[in-house]
Scaffold this motif. Sequence first.
Motif, PDB file in Angstrom:
ATOM      1  N   SER A 624       0.860  -1.187   0.000  1.00  0.00           N
ATOM      2  CA  SER A 624       0.000   0.000   0.000  1.00  0.00           C
ATOM      3  C   SER A 624       0.892   1.232   0.000  1.00  0.00           C
ATOM      4  N   LEU A 625       0.419   2.296  -0.649  1.00  0.00           N
ATOM      5  CA  LEU A 625       1.135   3.562  -0.745  1.00  0.00           C
ATOM      6  C   LEU A 625       0.254   4.681  -0.222  1.00  0.00           C
ATOM      7  N   ASP A 628      -0.645   7.813  -4.909  1.00  0.00           N
ATOM      8  CA  ASP A 628      -0.502   7.065  -6.155  1.00  0.00           C
ATOM      9  C   ASP A 628       0.656   7.635  -6.965  1.00  0.00           C
ATOM     10  N   LYS A 638       1.219   0.040  -8.199  1.00  0.00           N
ATOM     11  CA  LYS A 638       2.009  -0.141  -6.970  1.00  0.00           C
ATOM     12  C   LYS A 638       2.654  -1.517  -6.881  1.00  0.00           C
ATOM     13  N   ILE A 667       5.440   3.662   2.323  1.00  0.00           N
ATOM     14  CA  ILE A 667       5.173   2.382   1.669  1.00  0.00           C
ATOM     15  C   ILE A 667       5.082   1.302   2.740  1.00  0.00           C
TER      16      ILE A 667
END
Length: 773
Positions: A624-625, A628, A638, A667
């Motif tokens: 997951s970030l 974007d 990602k 991250i």
Amino acid sequence: MRSFLRINLILVLFSFLSSCSEAPVMNIPRPTIIPQPQEMSLYEGYFYLDVNTQIYSPPGNEIAVSMLQNYLKDHFQLNLQETSKSEADIIFELDPSIQGPAEHYGLNIMNEKILIRSADVDGSFWAVQSLIQLLPIPQKEERLEDDFNITIPSLQVVDFPEFHYRGMHLDVGRHFFPKEFIKEYIAHLSVLKMNYFHWHLTEDQGWRIEILQYPNLTKHAAYREETLIGHYNDTPQQFDGKRYGGFYSQEDIKEIVAFAQEHNVTIIPEIEMPGHAQAAISAYPELGCTGEQVPVATKWGVFENIYCPKEETFTFLKNVLTEVMELFPGEYIHIGGDEAPKAHWKACDHCQKLISDLGLKDEHELQSYFIKEIESFVNSKGKKIIGWDEILEGGLAPNATVMSWRGTQGAIEAAQEGHDVILTPTSHAYFDYYQAEYEDEPLAIGGFLPLEKVYSFNPIPEELSAAESQYVLGAQGNVWTEYMPTTDQVEYMAFPRMLAMSEVVWKGPSEDLESDYPNFLSRVESFLPRMDVLDINYANHLYDVSGEVVKRNDSIFYALNSPVPNQIIYYSKNKEEALSVYTEPVYIDSRTVLNGFVHKLDGSQGRQHTAQINYHNGITGTISLNVDPHPAYGEGGKDALINGISGSNTRYGDKEWLGFWGDDLEITIDLGEEMNISNVSTRFYNANGQWIYGPKKIEIALLKELDSSIENEYENVPRFLVNDKKFTTINSKYSQKLARYVKLKVQNFGTIPQGMQGAGNKAWTFIDEIIIE
């Protein structure tokens, strides 16, 4: 509104034309047209075009008729004679009473006649371009004998454009191209029903248009003393030591404009201001703020020598624009407005006094004042200005059209203010970006824009309401030529991506990419021989195999794909294994080298695709970030950061490198279960000439549980950090630490310092595979 007009027009033209045709059938091979018509129905039978075929057209329709007659004469040595409507085999009808979008047409090919019906001459012309694509592909030296005929399938087309503005751009400032090539380029646009040619005529590296009042622009500013060899980011930079340049005389311009009119294309000239003006300032130093002599630029980038907003500058620009407007009959003049560093304005006593006298806030508002001054003059001559989206900064000129290139935000802001906009974002419209991942692709500026992404473009930002979207005039593809010194390279970068853009702006954006794109590719495949006849040096990646890592139930597979459907793919897994026919994704459980290629129907082999998959602990995890990646540099999504595949060592333009503009990253990688971790590594791209910098700070945490208070878990200084000319590499080693989560904090470099390319702008961060071992 567009949908209502679409349905209404189709019904009107379809009912009229259908009365002249037989019942439709489904067993005839479907002809191909690019861009795809709105509606096309096939019928039994054929129309036979031969030496006895005669044509009729009402007055005012000469351009369309000439296009058809000249094409048949040039490619088939066939001369169509004009006759009365009652005697003609090919009939044009103009009926202004037909309601619907401008440029629409109906084309009905019957066994005995061809009927072209439209409300305006533009529609007639585009009907001819469709008809030409239905003709057999001409063979060189082919001649039509008295007993020979051209067979055209019987069908019916009802067609019109989704957008009024359908454009292509060409930069001749960085590299100059001969007059005949410009005409060829315009002719190619016309074939694809693109109606605007944006001609970028002035740059730091060369002034390309003759201005009679200022002869030094062509004697001096049109030539540079040498040109950069290789990429801007190469260290040390190398130059060829050869004087380079050229320009178009006013007679050349008139000839090209007349040619464009014959092909139903409007030319929009671009005269850059206030930035990208170093060549002009080199010829006339008094136009700058310092008055110092500067050279015509010999390398690429953004330069601080910009026009000074003083009376003699405005006099110069107004005189230049007067001559330009006399040469180009279209309604638009493009005045640039992008990438104008304000360092000289900040240090200029005149500029600072002007800001004070006018009650302006800063240099951005001074640029707005500059643009408004020019717009007022252009409007007084009955023309309109277009500017890049930077003209929004400091306040938009009253009647300006915004060309949004840095993304869609400029278009959104302008449309919400009631201004016309044209979409040309880097993410989907910059054809100077790489289009394939092979290392032997021609040198390009960077970025990654494959054909499918161009085709997937929707020019209307989803943030706009239905009312606001009416201000979206259309879109265009841009061809910047820093790394395109030859006409062959221009064609290679423009085609077939130009075909995809033409379909987006004519047929409209795809509503079902999964089915529409293969259909488009099949038509591109049929179009390739037509481009061969035209000697277009197109890029053919239709038979290139692509691949991606696929995760299924905590297992890893590698899927191969051919753009054109129904191709046989062969592959080998690691070099010692024999070739196999690919039928399903290949199971991966260790470091693997996988090769694949298309075996074409003619027995030849497509280019080999090689994937080197580094199977590490993170590959089965989830990521997951906090933000974007930028749309222009996020093709892989990602998951590209933990798919086991590293980005290119020579360029950041592929789907494995993810780019972020000015953002700090957080991250989080969930390994799915606790694992012993001994090493976390990744790398960041360094290309300061492209505004790309390694991060200011990197922190890594290994965690058993996600918790808000984990600051003490971060390794503030990774144990091995290597900076070289191209990469910042992070390699953080541990003594078998048990963890389920890996978290990285990546602090963006910040604002680019003065004296560097892009000074004052946010830096880019590009990150590659995060390898967890």
